[in-house]
Design a protein around this motif. Sequence first.
Motif, PDB file in Angstrom:
ATOM      1  N   ALA A  80      47.965  10.554  19.242  1.00 57.37           N
ATOM      2  CA  ALA A  80      48.330   9.144  19.398  1.00 57.37           C
ATOM      3  C   ALA A  80      49.714   9.027  20.016  1.00 57.37           C
ATOM      4  O   ALA A  80      50.609   9.813  19.704  1.00 57.37           O
ATOM      5  N   LEU A  81      49.860   8.038  20.885  1.00 54.93           N
ATOM      6  CA  LEU A  81      51.130   7.729  21.542  1.00 54.93           C
ATOM      7  C   LEU A  81      51.645   6.389  21.022  1.00 54.93           C
ATOM      8  O   LEU A  81      51.018   5.356  21.250  1.00 54.93           O
ATOM      9  N   LYS A  82      52.761   6.400  20.313  1.00 55.98           N
ATOM     10  CA  LYS A  82      53.386   5.143  19.884  1.00 55.98           C
ATOM     11  C   LYS A  82      54.002   4.467  21.105  1.00 55.98           C
ATOM     12  O   LYS A  82      54.287   5.126  22.106  1.00 55.98           O
ATOM     13  N   PRO A  83      54.241   3.160  21.052  1.00 56.40           N
ATOM     14  CA  PRO A  83      54.793   2.461  22.213  1.00 56.40           C
ATOM     15  C   PRO A  83      56.073   3.075  22.777  1.00 56.40           C
ATOM     16  O   PRO A  83      56.246   3.127  23.992  1.00 56.40           O
ATOM     17  N   GLY A  84      56.952   3.564  21.928  1.00 48.17           N
ATOM     18  CA  GLY A  84      58.215   4.116  22.415  1.00 48.17           C
ATOM     19  C   GLY A  84      58.162   5.560  22.876  1.00 48.17           C
ATOM     20  O   GLY A  84      59.153   6.083  23.393  1.00 48.17           O
ATOM     21  N   THR A  85      57.031   6.221  22.719  1.00 48.54           N
ATOM     22  CA  THR A  85      56.914   7.628  23.115  1.00 48.54           C
ATOM     23  C   THR A  85      56.557   7.729  24.590  1.00 48.54           C
ATOM     24  O   THR A  85      55.575   7.123  25.026  1.00 48.54           O
ATOM     25  N   PRO A  86      57.344   8.497  25.354  1.00 48.89           N
ATOM     26  CA  PRO A  86      57.026   8.654  26.781  1.00 48.89           C
ATOM     27  C   PRO A  86      55.667   9.339  26.967  1.00 48.89           C
ATOM     28  O   PRO A  86      55.305  10.247  26.219  1.00 48.89           O
ATOM     29  N   ILE A  87      54.951   8.901  27.968  1.00 49.64           N
ATOM     30  CA  ILE A  87      53.613   9.424  28.232  1.00 49.64           C
ATOM     31  C   ILE A  87      53.623  10.927  28.513  1.00 49.64           C
ATOM     32  O   ILE A  87      52.676  11.641  28.197  1.00 49.64           O
ATOM     33  N   GLU A  88      54.695  11.407  29.081  1.00 51.72           N
ATOM     34  CA  GLU A  88      54.801  12.830  29.422  1.00 51.72           C
ATOM     35  C   GLU A  88      54.685  13.741  28.195  1.00 51.72           C
ATOM     36  O   GLU A  88      54.357  14.913  28.317  1.00 51.72           O
ATOM     37  N   LYS A 116      50.500  -8.546  17.660  1.00 53.89           N
ATOM     38  CA  LYS A 116      50.228  -9.005  19.015  1.00 53.89           C
ATOM     39  C   LYS A 116      50.176  -7.813  19.980  1.00 53.89           C
ATOM     40  O   LYS A 116      51.015  -6.927  19.943  1.00 53.89           O
ATOM     41  N   PHE A 117      49.177  -7.812  20.835  1.00 55.98           N
ATOM     42  CA  PHE A 117      48.959  -6.813  21.880  1.00 55.98           C
ATOM     43  C   PHE A 117      50.184  -6.721  22.793  1.00 55.98           C
ATOM     44  O   PHE A 117      50.736  -7.745  23.210  1.00 55.98           O
ATOM     45  N   MET A 118      50.596  -5.486  23.107  1.00 55.55           N
ATOM     46  CA  MET A 118      51.736  -5.255  24.001  1.00 55.55           C
ATOM     47  C   MET A 118      51.188  -4.885  25.382  1.00 55.55           C
ATOM     48  O   MET A 118      50.837  -3.726  25.621  1.00 55.55           O
ATOM     49  N   PRO A 119      51.110  -5.835  26.319  1.00 56.04           N
ATOM     50  CA  PRO A 119      50.471  -5.574  27.611  1.00 56.04           C
ATOM     51  C   PRO A 119      51.142  -4.471  28.427  1.00 56.04           C
ATOM     52  O   PRO A 119      50.490  -3.814  29.242  1.00 56.04           O
ATOM     53  N   GLU A 120      52.423  -4.237  28.204  1.00 59.88           N
ATOM     54  CA  GLU A 120      53.124  -3.199  28.962  1.00 59.88           C
ATOM     55  C   GLU A 120      52.608  -1.787  28.650  1.00 59.88           C
ATOM     56  O   GLU A 120      52.850  -0.845  29.403  1.00 59.88           O
ATOM     57  N   MET A 121      51.864  -1.635  27.561  1.00 60.59           N
ATOM     58  CA  MET A 121      51.313  -0.324  27.200  1.00 60.59           C
ATOM     59  C   MET A 121      50.123   0.071  28.081  1.00 60.59           C
ATOM     60  O   MET A 121      49.772   1.245  28.156  1.00 60.59           O
ATOM     61  N   VAL A 122      49.513  -0.890  28.766  1.00 57.00           N
ATOM     62  CA  VAL A 122      48.362  -0.533  29.610  1.00 57.00           C
ATOM     63  C   VAL A 122      48.756   0.342  30.786  1.00 57.00           C
ATOM     64  O   VAL A 122      47.911   1.038  31.352  1.00 57.00           O
ATOM     65  N   ASP A 123      50.040   0.342  31.151  1.00 62.14           N
ATOM     66  CA  ASP A 123      50.480   1.251  32.208  1.00 62.14           C
ATOM     67  C   ASP A 123      50.265   2.706  31.803  1.00 62.14           C
ATOM     68  O   ASP A 123      49.908   3.540  32.637  1.00 62.14           O
ATOM     69  N   LYS A 124      50.461   3.013  30.521  1.00 65.17           N
ATOM     70  CA  LYS A 124      50.203   4.371  30.037  1.00 65.17           C
ATOM     71  C   LYS A 124      48.723   4.718  30.178  1.00 65.17           C
ATOM     72  O   LYS A 124      48.367   5.829  30.569  1.00 65.17           O
ATOM     73  N   VAL A 125      47.865   3.759  29.872  1.00 68.41           N
ATOM     74  CA  VAL A 125      46.424   3.968  30.009  1.00 68.41           C
ATOM     75  C   VAL A 125      46.086   4.244  31.471  1.00 68.41           C
ATOM     76  O   VAL A 125      45.354   5.191  31.790  1.00 68.41           O
ATOM     77  N   ARG A 126      46.629   3.443  32.362  1.00 66.83           N
ATOM     78  CA  ARG A 126      46.357   3.581  33.796  1.00 66.83           C
ATOM     79  C   ARG A 126      46.773   4.964  34.306  1.00 66.83           C
ATOM     80  O   ARG A 126      46.023   5.621  35.035  1.00 66.83           O
ATOM     81  N   VAL A 127      47.946   5.413  33.913  1.00 62.97           N
ATOM     82  CA  VAL A 127      48.440   6.729  34.345  1.00 62.97           C
ATOM     83  C   VAL A 127      47.544   7.843  33.796  1.00 62.97           C
ATOM     84  O   VAL A 127      47.171   8.764  34.521  1.00 62.97           O
TER      85      VAL A 127
END
Length: 189
Positions: A80-88, A116-127
């Motif tokens: 699992a990746l928490k919001p503050g954890t870099p995707i790398e 509430k859903f954090m939309p900025e996290m979808v960038d991690k999904v996309r990558v």
Amino acid sequence: MGVTPKIAPSMLSSDFANLASEAKRMLDFGADWLHMDIMRHEMIFNVLTFSAFWASFCRMENWQELIQKIKSKAMRPGVALKPGTPIEEVYPLVYSENPVEMVLVMTVEPGFGGQKFMPEMVDKVRVLRKKYPALDIEVDGGLGPSTIEMAASAGANCIVAGSSIFGAAEPGTVIFHMRSCVLENQEKC
């Protein structure tokens, strides 16, 4: 994309006094998986009396050894990746000799339901989807009819939803809508 949609109602939003019937009800409505949050088990269970199998996982420090042990028990390891954890941080776990089979991108801060859903996290999904087309990518937190499109269009194929399913008048309709959205977005890729 090559991955199948999986809708997983989060049991965190269920009636805890009736977990068995709630689980059956969700499966009857078409859920693929049931999502169970295990948070800080040492606060809930006495570690000395906790399952020896689970306790052995908790003592492991080598992640490759842990992944192998999980797979040896016919289970699928994930991270699992928490919001503050870099995707790398997950790349070595996904691209290795013995990789995890799923990455869960948290779209809320872990700890409690109904956030509430954090939309900025979808960038991690996309990558992740671009880098690993066959990987199961799960999203958890604030998912419902109004946010499923963002997650699915980014490439998430495993959807965890709690209050939006358990609180719905027609949970089966919500599950069907989420699965359909994932399928429609896979066809666009």
